[in-house]
Design a protein around this motif. Sequence first.
Motif, PDB file in Angstrom:
ATOM      1  N   ARG A 129      32.684 -19.257 -68.178  1.00 38.79           N
ATOM      2  CA  ARG A 129      31.682 -20.230 -67.666  1.00 38.79           C
ATOM      3  C   ARG A 129      31.320 -20.090 -66.259  1.00 38.79           C
ATOM      4  O   ARG A 129      30.178 -20.213 -65.980  1.00 38.79           O
ATOM      5  CB  ARG A 129      32.185 -21.688 -67.972  1.00 38.79           C
ATOM      6  CG  ARG A 129      31.240 -22.776 -67.425  1.00 38.79           C
ATOM      7  CD  ARG A 129      31.839 -24.237 -67.754  1.00 38.79           C
ATOM      8  NE  ARG A 129      32.440 -24.423 -69.198  1.00 38.79           N
ATOM      9  CZ  ARG A 129      32.887 -25.441 -69.606  1.00 38.79           C
ATOM     10  NH1 ARG A 129      33.004 -26.444 -68.656  1.00 38.79           N
ATOM     11  NH2 ARG A 129      32.922 -25.746 -70.866  1.00 38.79           N
ATOM     12  N   ASP A 131      31.192 -17.275 -64.553  1.00 39.10           N
ATOM     13  CA  ASP A 131      30.344 -16.153 -64.756  1.00 39.10           C
ATOM     14  C   ASP A 131      28.908 -16.246 -65.291  1.00 39.10           C
ATOM     15  O   ASP A 131      28.109 -15.860 -64.551  1.00 39.10           O
ATOM     16  CB  ASP A 131      31.097 -14.997 -65.532  1.00 39.10           C
ATOM     17  CG  ASP A 131      30.137 -13.657 -65.422  1.00 39.10           C
ATOM     18  OD1 ASP A 131      29.517 -13.422 -64.641  1.00 39.10           O
ATOM     19  OD2 ASP A 131      30.283 -13.068 -66.554  1.00 39.10           O
ATOM     20  N   THR A 132      28.764 -17.067 -66.204  1.00 43.14           N
ATOM     21  CA  THR A 132      27.605 -17.391 -66.859  1.00 43.14           C
ATOM     22  C   THR A 132      26.816 -18.489 -65.873  1.00 43.14           C
ATOM     23  O   THR A 132      25.498 -17.944 -65.650  1.00 43.14           O
ATOM     24  CB  THR A 132      27.820 -18.148 -68.147  1.00 43.14           C
ATOM     25  OG1 THR A 132      28.817 -17.436 -69.082  1.00 43.14           O
ATOM     26  CG2 THR A 132      26.448 -18.499 -68.766  1.00 43.14           C
ATOM     27  N   ILE A 133      27.271 -19.236 -65.177  1.00 41.01           N
ATOM     28  CA  ILE A 133      26.651 -20.083 -64.371  1.00 41.01           C
ATOM     29  C   ILE A 133      26.160 -19.480 -63.085  1.00 41.01           C
ATOM     30  O   ILE A 133      24.990 -19.667 -62.645  1.00 41.01           O
ATOM     31  CB  ILE A 133      27.458 -21.291 -63.759  1.00 41.01           C
ATOM     32  CG1 ILE A 133      28.112 -22.316 -65.062  1.00 41.01           C
ATOM     33  CG2 ILE A 133      26.825 -22.114 -62.508  1.00 41.01           C
ATOM     34  CD1 ILE A 133      29.006 -23.250 -64.586  1.00 41.01           C
ATOM     35  N   THR A 135      25.847 -15.964 -62.707  1.00 43.05           N
ATOM     36  CA  THR A 135      24.747 -15.125 -63.113  1.00 43.05           C
ATOM     37  C   THR A 135      23.298 -15.796 -63.395  1.00 43.05           C
ATOM     38  O   THR A 135      22.106 -15.269 -63.009  1.00 43.05           O
ATOM     39  CB  THR A 135      25.207 -14.286 -64.308  1.00 43.05           C
ATOM     40  OG1 THR A 135      26.449 -13.763 -64.148  1.00 43.05           O
ATOM     41  CG2 THR A 135      24.195 -13.242 -64.782  1.00 43.05           C
ATOM     42  N   ILE A 136      23.276 -16.887 -64.032  1.00 42.66           N
ATOM     43  CA  ILE A 136      22.070 -17.579 -64.316  1.00 42.66           C
ATOM     44  C   ILE A 136      21.595 -18.184 -63.114  1.00 42.66           C
ATOM     45  O   ILE A 136      20.294 -18.244 -62.773  1.00 42.66           O
ATOM     46  CB  ILE A 136      22.177 -18.702 -65.511  1.00 42.66           C
ATOM     47  CG1 ILE A 136      22.706 -18.154 -66.772  1.00 42.66           C
ATOM     48  CG2 ILE A 136      20.842 -19.354 -65.485  1.00 42.66           C
ATOM     49  CD1 ILE A 136      22.898 -19.290 -67.712  1.00 42.66           C
ATOM     50  N   GLY A 137      22.297 -18.697 -62.222  1.00 45.94           N
ATOM     51  CA  GLY A 137      21.820 -19.212 -61.002  1.00 45.94           C
ATOM     52  C   GLY A 137      21.158 -17.989 -60.009  1.00 45.94           C
ATOM     53  O   GLY A 137      20.245 -18.262 -59.246  1.00 45.94           O
ATOM     54  N   LEU A 139      19.791 -15.121 -60.996  1.00 46.99           N
ATOM     55  CA  LEU A 139      18.647 -14.609 -61.609  1.00 46.99           C
ATOM     56  C   LEU A 139      17.699 -15.891 -61.173  1.00 46.99           C
ATOM     57  O   LEU A 139      16.303 -15.420 -61.089  1.00 46.99           O
ATOM     58  CB  LEU A 139      18.785 -14.534 -63.112  1.00 46.99           C
ATOM     59  CG  LEU A 139      19.642 -13.232 -63.347  1.00 46.99           C
ATOM     60  CD1 LEU A 139      19.835 -13.400 -64.727  1.00 46.99           C
ATOM     61  CD2 LEU A 139      18.734 -12.168 -63.099  1.00 46.99           C
ATOM     62  N   PHE A 140      18.041 -17.134 -61.224  1.00 49.17           N
ATOM     63  CA  PHE A 140      16.936 -18.138 -61.052  1.00 49.17           C
ATOM     64  C   PHE A 140      16.225 -17.910 -59.790  1.00 49.17           C
ATOM     65  O   PHE A 140      15.052 -18.024 -59.503  1.00 49.17           O
ATOM     66  CB  PHE A 140      17.563 -19.418 -61.414  1.00 49.17           C
ATOM     67  CG  PHE A 140      16.623 -20.601 -60.989  1.00 49.17           C
ATOM     68  CD1 PHE A 140      15.553 -21.043 -61.812  1.00 49.17           C
ATOM     69  CD2 PHE A 140      16.996 -21.255 -59.840  1.00 49.17           C
ATOM     70  CE1 PHE A 140      14.681 -21.962 -61.494  1.00 49.17           C
ATOM     71  CE2 PHE A 140      16.031 -22.310 -59.518  1.00 49.17           C
ATOM     72  CZ  PHE A 140      15.051 -22.750 -60.179  1.00 49.17           C
ATOM     73  N   THR A 143      14.369 -14.672 -58.541  1.00 50.70           N
ATOM     74  CA  THR A 143      12.868 -14.551 -59.256  1.00 50.70           C
ATOM     75  C   THR A 143      12.023 -15.668 -58.940  1.00 50.70           C
ATOM     76  O   THR A 143      10.716 -15.733 -59.377  1.00 50.70           O
ATOM     77  CB  THR A 143      12.960 -14.877 -60.896  1.00 50.70           C
ATOM     78  OG1 THR A 143      13.650 -15.852 -61.260  1.00 50.70           O
ATOM     79  CG2 THR A 143      13.774 -13.408 -61.629  1.00 50.70           C
ATOM     80  N   GLY A 206      21.232 -13.855 -54.545  1.00 50.74           N
ATOM     81  CA  GLY A 206      21.096 -13.281 -56.072  1.00 50.74           C
ATOM     82  C   GLY A 206      21.351 -12.050 -56.270  1.00 50.74           C
ATOM     83  O   GLY A 206      22.019 -11.447 -57.128  1.00 50.74           O
ATOM     84  N   LEU A 210      24.319  -9.997 -58.095  1.00 55.12           N
ATOM     85  CA  LEU A 210      24.270  -9.328 -59.230  1.00 55.12           C
ATOM     86  C   LEU A 210      24.632  -7.693 -59.064  1.00 55.12           C
ATOM     87  O   LEU A 210      25.352  -7.097 -59.904  1.00 55.12           O
ATOM     88  CB  LEU A 210      22.849  -9.191 -59.795  1.00 55.12           C
ATOM     89  CG  LEU A 210      22.328 -10.541 -60.375  1.00 55.12           C
ATOM     90  CD1 LEU A 210      20.954 -10.572 -60.471  1.00 55.12           C
ATOM     91  CD2 LEU A 210      23.161 -11.212 -61.386  1.00 55.12           C
TER      92      LEU A 210
END
Length: 325
Positions: A129, A131-133, A135-137, A139-140, A143, A206, A210
């Motif tokens: 969880r 890692d997912t949070i 990574t999404i953060g 990328l958000f 961009t 970010g 990454l």
Amino acid sequence: MGLRAFLIKRLTEITVIFFIIMTVLFLLFRLAPGDPVERMVDPSMTPEDAQALRQSMGLDEPLLTQYRIYLKNVFTGHMGVSFHYGEPVTRILMQRLPNTILLFTTSIILSALLGIFLGKIAAWQRGGRTDTIMTIGALFFHTLFLPWLALLMIWFFAYQVGWFPITGMVSPQVWIDPQAGVVAKTLDVLHHMALPLLTLVLIHFGSYLLVMRSSMLDTLREDYILTARAKGLDEKTIRDRHAAPNAALPVVTSVGLSLAFSINGGALTETVFSWPGIGQELVFAISHSDYPLAQAAFLLIAIVVLFANLLVDVLYAYLDPRIRY
């Protein structure tokens, strides 16, 4: 190839590239639409006065003659006089440069430290969880359109809440106050710097996260990590002392290049926040067809970027003993 031969080769390449950049900049501004005299001429000025002003700037000379003068000025260190300010462009840029370095160097260092720290944690907990949070953060924020985020920060934190100044770098009432000391002035600058700094950190951390995550995942598959586990080392030691330092090498390269490009001051950021740096001055020079000022700013950026690339290559070799030139 030895390090000395590599340096000679890279310096030769840098010289050629710099000469090409100088030529392109000269042609780009001379062939672009717009006349700097038209932007400066007072409505009451006669055509004769305007022509005299054009002659004093050397704009009536043939293009080839202007190019020879331009090359001579570059190689003698005299970058010309600003059409708008009437001052040497070197003096103008040196006044703005510390402001740009303060804001953007600080933001890059903070972004890199935050990205490296979060990136190694995300990689260590791959698929979870956390890692997912992360990574999404990453990328958000990476961009997001920077001017939109900057205006949003100004609207909320400066206009709605009123925690920070809307624009600028200093408060005039603080700096003209004879009773204000160094501490008060420093705090005033930091107060104005908070919003643009936070905006830049949110936008840039970010990418470092990454890169660090990807590099860390590759590093964790190396044999020496298995050896460290076989020796009975605890997971935190393996992550922080064995995997993370090697995984951070690509981030070091990215930081080095980012520091070089930060010299341009992020024209959009400085314009939105009215931060008096190189980027804001560059936008002004281009919009007012101030050839000497714009050319000098671009050349300064080019020099720093070219030599930063060379420095990063050499630094990378020292950090990674597997690399030999």
